[in-house]
Design an enzyme around this catalytic site. Structure first.
Site, PDB file in Angstrom:
ATOM      1  N   GLU A  39       0.852  -1.192   0.000  1.00  0.00           N
ATOM      2  CA  GLU A  39       0.000   0.000   0.000  1.00  0.00           C
ATOM      3  C   GLU A  39       0.884   1.237   0.000  1.00  0.00           C
ATOM      4  O   GLU A  39       1.761   1.392   0.853  1.00  0.00           O
ATOM      5  CB  GLU A  39      -0.940   0.053   1.206  1.00  0.00           C
ATOM      6  CG  GLU A  39      -1.887   1.259   1.104  1.00  0.00           C
ATOM      7  CD  GLU A  39      -2.802   1.460   2.305  1.00  0.00           C
ATOM      8  OE1 GLU A  39      -3.665   2.360   2.208  1.00  0.00           O
ATOM      9  OE2 GLU A  39      -2.644   0.758   3.318  1.00  0.00           O
ATOM     10  N   ASP A 114      -2.730  12.158  -2.895  1.00  0.00           N
ATOM     11  CA  ASP A 114      -2.836  13.591  -3.165  1.00  0.00           C
ATOM     12  C   ASP A 114      -3.053  13.785  -4.666  1.00  0.00           C
ATOM     13  O   ASP A 114      -2.231  13.350  -5.468  1.00  0.00           O
ATOM     14  CB  ASP A 114      -1.556  14.297  -2.711  1.00  0.00           C
ATOM     15  CG  ASP A 114      -1.697  15.810  -2.701  1.00  0.00           C
ATOM     16  OD1 ASP A 114      -2.470  16.344  -3.510  1.00  0.00           O
ATOM     17  OD2 ASP A 114      -1.029  16.462  -1.871  1.00  0.00           O
ATOM     18  N   LYS A 118      -3.593  21.368  -9.174  1.00  0.00           N
ATOM     19  CA  LYS A 118      -3.109  22.442 -10.034  1.00  0.00           C
ATOM     20  C   LYS A 118      -2.170  21.878 -11.101  1.00  0.00           C
ATOM     21  O   LYS A 118      -1.306  21.070 -10.810  1.00  0.00           O
ATOM     22  CB  LYS A 118      -2.395  23.507  -9.207  1.00  0.00           C
ATOM     23  CG  LYS A 118      -3.320  24.239  -8.231  1.00  0.00           C
ATOM     24  CD  LYS A 118      -2.575  25.291  -7.450  1.00  0.00           C
ATOM     25  CE  LYS A 118      -3.523  26.012  -6.478  1.00  0.00           C
ATOM     26  NZ  LYS A 118      -2.821  27.029  -5.671  1.00  0.00           N
ATOM     27  N   ASP A 150     -11.300  10.520  -4.816  1.00  0.00           N
ATOM     28  CA  ASP A 150     -12.523  11.316  -4.904  1.00  0.00           C
ATOM     29  C   ASP A 150     -12.342  12.499  -5.843  1.00  0.00           C
ATOM     30  O   ASP A 150     -13.216  13.354  -5.948  1.00  0.00           O
ATOM     31  CB  ASP A 150     -12.956  11.803  -3.517  1.00  0.00           C
ATOM     32  CG  ASP A 150     -11.895  12.648  -2.841  1.00  0.00           C
ATOM     33  OD1 ASP A 150     -10.747  12.688  -3.332  1.00  0.00           O
ATOM     34  OD2 ASP A 150     -12.202  13.280  -1.806  1.00  0.00           O
TER      35      ASP A 150
END
Length: 199
Positions: A39, A114, A118, A150
């Site tokens: 993971e 993450d 941008k 998400d």
């Protein structure tokens, strides 16, 4: 100029020392079992602790960059008394480079990384073609990579990247093998999941 060279040399020495320690750690963890579930970005270890508890026959290793997260994950592992579970502070690229020659992945999980939304930060995203190529070298045929986010634009980018990649194939009908919502999943109003397979 000399100061810049000194700082560069000092940084390079630090990187080499960090990678040497990581190689030793990986050699110890994989001394008796070379295949493992990986993971990336394990956070406080919630998902992988649950997974390892349900799959005691599988060696599981989670990595994260943040020391405090690894420390909390280790405490969770110790309380649960799960000997097949380990957490390591490492960046994904360093970890891949530090693995023993015979180390292989049986499954890979990347859960809510993450998204670096941008455009100027997209170079920091994990799931790019170079990472997929390097991970594929450690993944046998049929090894599955599980990705969940998400952030829809990132998800669509990953789908396109994997679809175009010669080493991986998306498996849209494949079931998600183990459900244990992470902190980020609980916060998300909706999320997207992808399963890819090494070909």
């Amino acid at each position: 100029m000399a100061d810049i060279l000194d700082r560069t040399t000092e940084y390079q020495d630090h990187v080499r020392a960090r990678r040497r320690v990581l190689r030793e750690k990986c050699a110890t963890l994989l001394a008796t079992q070379s295949a493992f579930v990986w993971e990336i970005g394990c956070g406080h270890g919630h998902f992988l602790t649950g997974y390892a508890a349900e799959h005691r026959d599988r060696l599981c290793i989670g990595i994260d960059l943040v020391l405090e997260r690894i420390q909390r994950a280790d405490r969770k592992r110790e309380r649960a008394q799960i000997p097949n579970l380990h957490f390591v502070r490492a960046e994904a690229g360093d970890f891949l480079a530090a693995l023993p020659a015979n180390a292989t992945f049986t499954e890979i999980y990347v859960l809510f990384p993450d998204p670096w939304p941008k455009r100027r930060h997209w170079k920091h995203r994990l799931m790019d073609a170079a990472f997929l190529h390097t991970a594929a070298q450690r993944a046998g045929q049929g090894t599955r990579l599980h990705f969940r986010t998400d952030h829809e634009p990132y998800f669509l980018d990953v789908v396109a990247t994997i679809t175009a990649h010669p080493d991986w194939q998306t498996r849209p009908d494949a079931p998600w093998p183990f459900e244990l919502p992470t902190v980020f999943q609980k916060r998300a109003s909706r999320y997207h999941s992808l399963v890819a397979e090494r070909i």
